[in-house]
Write a protein that holds these residues in place. Structure first.
Motif, PDB file in Angstrom:
ATOM      1  N   ILE A 135       0.816  -1.220   0.000  1.00 54.05           N
ATOM      2  CA  ILE A 135       0.000   0.000   0.000  1.00 54.05           C
ATOM      3  C   ILE A 135       0.857   1.281   0.000  1.00 54.05           C
ATOM      4  CG2 ILE A 135      -0.235   0.231   2.524  1.00 54.05           C
ATOM      5  CD1 ILE A 135      -3.210   0.452   0.137  1.00 54.05           C
ATOM      6  N   GLY A 136       2.170   1.131   0.224  1.00 49.19           N
ATOM      7  CA  GLY A 136       3.077   2.278   0.377  1.00 49.19           C
ATOM      8  C   GLY A 136       2.873   3.467  -0.556  1.00 49.19           C
ATOM      9  N   PRO A 137       2.810   3.267  -1.874  1.00 48.43           N
ATOM     10  CA  PRO A 137       2.686   4.429  -2.767  1.00 48.43           C
ATOM     11  C   PRO A 137       1.443   5.280  -2.487  1.00 48.43           C
ATOM     12  CG  PRO A 137       3.313   2.485  -4.016  1.00 48.43           C
ATOM     13  CD  PRO A 137       3.005   2.019  -2.620  1.00 48.43           C
ATOM     14  N   LEU A 138       0.366   4.623  -2.025  1.00 53.25           N
ATOM     15  CA  LEU A 138      -0.855   5.388  -1.712  1.00 53.25           C
ATOM     16  C   LEU A 138      -0.735   6.097  -0.362  1.00 53.25           C
ATOM     17  CD1 LEU A 138      -3.467   2.854  -3.065  1.00 53.25           C
ATOM     18  CD2 LEU A 138      -3.246   5.237  -3.796  1.00 53.25           C
ATOM     19  N   TYR A 149      -0.266  16.286   4.408  1.00 51.85           N
ATOM     20  CA  TYR A 149      -1.503  15.696   3.905  1.00 51.85           C
ATOM     21  C   TYR A 149      -2.074  16.471   2.734  1.00 51.85           C
ATOM     22  CZ  TYR A 149      -1.402  13.772   8.641  1.00 51.85           C
ATOM     23  OH  TYR A 149      -1.042  13.168   9.805  1.00 51.85           O
ATOM     24  N   ARG A 150      -2.651  15.728   1.774  1.00 52.65           N
ATOM     25  CA  ARG A 150      -3.413  16.402   0.719  1.00 52.65           C
ATOM     26  C   ARG A 150      -4.301  15.388   0.015  1.00 52.65           C
ATOM     27  NH1 ARG A 150      -1.653  16.340  -4.526  1.00 52.65           N
ATOM     28  NH2 ARG A 150      -0.073  14.724  -4.870  1.00 52.65           N
ATOM     29  N   VAL A 151      -5.378  15.883  -0.592  1.00 51.31           N
ATOM     30  CA  VAL A 151      -6.273  15.001  -1.326  1.00 51.31           C
ATOM     31  C   VAL A 151      -5.782  14.959  -2.773  1.00 51.31           C
ATOM     32  CG1 VAL A 151      -8.659  14.612  -2.061  1.00 51.31           C
ATOM     33  CG2 VAL A 151      -8.187  15.653   0.169  1.00 51.31           C
ATOM     34  N   PRO A 152      -5.288  13.805  -3.223  1.00 50.34           N
ATOM     35  CA  PRO A 152      -4.774  13.737  -4.595  1.00 50.34           C
ATOM     36  C   PRO A 152      -5.913  13.676  -5.610  1.00 50.34           C
ATOM     37  CG  PRO A 152      -4.421  11.643  -3.414  1.00 50.34           C
ATOM     38  CD  PRO A 152      -5.144  12.555  -2.472  1.00 50.34           C
ATOM     39  N   ASP A 153      -5.625  14.012  -6.870  1.00 52.79           N
ATOM     40  CA  ASP A 153      -6.693  13.886  -7.874  1.00 52.79           C
ATOM     41  C   ASP A 153      -6.739  12.449  -8.409  1.00 52.79           C
ATOM     42  OD1 ASP A 153      -4.835  13.624  -9.985  1.00 52.79           O
ATOM     43  OD2 ASP A 153      -4.725  15.819 -10.237  1.00 52.79           O
ATOM     44  N   GLU A 156      -3.674  10.955 -10.220  1.00 52.11           N
ATOM     45  CA  GLU A 156      -2.568  10.578  -9.328  1.00 52.11           C
ATOM     46  C   GLU A 156      -2.880   9.256  -8.631  1.00 52.11           C
ATOM     47  OE1 GLU A 156      -0.701  14.461  -7.326  1.00 52.11           O
ATOM     48  OE2 GLU A 156      -2.891  14.404  -7.235  1.00 52.11           O
ATOM     49  N   ILE A 157      -4.141   9.096  -8.233  1.00 49.29           N
ATOM     50  CA  ILE A 157      -4.525   7.863  -7.540  1.00 49.29           C
ATOM     51  C   ILE A 157      -4.380   6.674  -8.492  1.00 49.29           C
ATOM     52  CG2 ILE A 157      -6.499   6.629  -6.529  1.00 49.29           C
ATOM     53  CD1 ILE A 157      -7.314   9.286  -5.222  1.00 49.29           C
ATOM     54  N   GLN A 158      -4.858   6.835  -9.722  1.00 46.36           N
ATOM     55  CA  GLN A 158      -4.738   5.745 -10.703  1.00 46.36           C
ATOM     56  C   GLN A 158      -3.268   5.387 -10.929  1.00 46.36           C
ATOM     57  OE1 GLN A 158      -7.139   3.828 -11.613  1.00 46.36           O
ATOM     58  NE2 GLN A 158      -8.469   5.205 -10.458  1.00 46.36           N
TER      59      GLN A 158
END
Ligand code: ADP
Ligand code: MG
Length: 354
Positions: A135-138, A149-153, A156-158
């Motif tokens: 799970i590291g990259p996430l 902290y930030r909410v990625p788009d 980026e998540i994909q």
């Protein structure tokens, strides 16, 4: 399960820990009594240290005659610290970081790391992928390693999701090596505290301790022997929205382990939405269906892994999953505040508003 700090907290590397430890210890002391308590609160011997990204507390209540309790605690903490140094992503020289720094290369790791990784991969299969040691990259993308902290788009998540793939980790048990692909990052934090508790149990028992409780932050409690006088331990279940309160008490016996994962342990908020540190490897986003889940079983590594994995399930499905597996009981507070629990623990669970 109601120790440690009560705000969202980024993990820190060891060299940043001295001040943080002092603050957290003070807070833990001010909360003392709401986590671990026995019928007759005799004077236990308590020792605390900061490891595996959390405050670990050992409370020793009973021991064989002639036991050097202070010495036993000193040696136990040294063993736990050594373990943390081998397995934690927050320790620069750990096995996990050495593997992460050299993708495509088989890296020799310790027995402990191998054991945790193999258990993690088994948990990955058993929980339909919810538990994922890759799970590291996430975790990194959402800023939980650094506290930025930030909410990625979605893009980026994909992108990060491409590198989250437990099935592509290569383990050679004979050579004791682990190899990951380029871009991947192992993370064993979600079950390493369980191994630390087992190690502590063995170290304390060997040295004559007969009744003790080992806790790691809000999240794990492991019983060594029964409580004082042979009575069960009573563990407070911390209220996820009022951390100085408990919403229930659970009785546990010798060698049982309890682990809690919740959205109040490490999180941030943006636009009135709470984002917690347990990330769904399917969606790449933090779980949202459960506020807190406590898992009771006889193995503290499994308890630790399962509270993390089941946090990502729909509450009813988590309950059903535990029921079907057997030997695993859960208490869940859902996102809308309802409390669900396994039938088998009805007589040892006391809910506050009952
Ligand atoms: P805590 O460390 O607060 O007790 P957990 O035991 O539930 O909580 O572990 C959470 C940590 O596990 C995260 O901070 C992250 O490092 C890692 N993690 C996050 N999501 C997952 C997942 N789906 N599977 C395995 N590990 C995860
Ligand atoms: Mg866990």
């Amino acid at each position: 399960m109601c120790e440690e700090n009560h705000t969202s907290r980024p993990p820190f590397k060891r060299r940043h820990l001295v001040f943080v430890t002092a603050v957290i210890v003070t807070m833990a002391l001010s909360l003392q009594g709401c986590n671990l308590f026995t019928e007759d609160d005799e004077e236990p011997v308590v020792r605390e240290t900061f490891l595996l990204g959390t405050l670990v507390r050992i409370t020793v209540h009973e021991w064989e005659q002639g036991t050097d309790v202070e010495g036993a605690l000193d040696e136990t903490l040294v063993e736990m610290e050594k373990l943390g140094a081998r397995v934690s992503v927050y320790e620069d020289e750990s096995d996990v970081n050495r593997v992460n720094e050299s993708p495509q290369t088989p890296i020799e790791v310790s027995e402990d790391t191998l054991h945790l990784l193999q258990t993690a991969l088994q948990m990955n299969r058993e929980t339909e992928g919810a538990f994922d040691p890759t799970i590291g990259p996430l975790v990194s993308l959402w800023g939980f390693y650094t506290g930025d902290y930030r909410v990625p788009d979605s893009e980026e998540i994909q992108h990060a999701l491409q590198y989250v793939d437990a099935s592509s980790v290569q383990v050679d048990p004979e050579a004791r090596t682990v190899r990951i692909k380029e871009g991947m990052q192992l993370d064993l934090e979600a079950l390493a505290k369980g191994l630390a508790a087992q190690r502590a149990e063995a170290a304390l028992t060997e040295r004559g301790v007969t009744s003790a409780l080992i806790s790691a932050g809000h999240s794990s409690v492991h019983a060594v022997g029964d409580g004082p006088g042979g009575r069960p331990w009573k563990i407070g279940l911390i209220h996820p929205r009022n951390l100085s309160e408990i919403y229930g008490k659970l009785q546990i016996r010798a060698s049982e382990a309890v682990s809690t994962s919740g959205d109040y342990q490490r999180y941030f908020e943006e636009n009135d939405t709470r984002y917690s540190h347990i990330i769904d490897p399917q969606t790449g986003r933090p779980g949202r269906t459960i506020k807190t889940i406590t898992v009771l079983t006889d193995d503290s590594i499994i308890a630790d892994a399962l509270s993390t994995a089941l946090f990502l399930f729909e509450p009813q499905e988590a309950l059903q999953w535990a029921d079907e597996r057997g030997g695993v009981d859960v208490v869940i507070m859902t996102a809308d505040g309802a409390v669900l629990y396994s039938e088998a623990i009805e007589d040892r669970l006391q809910l506050e508003d009952d």
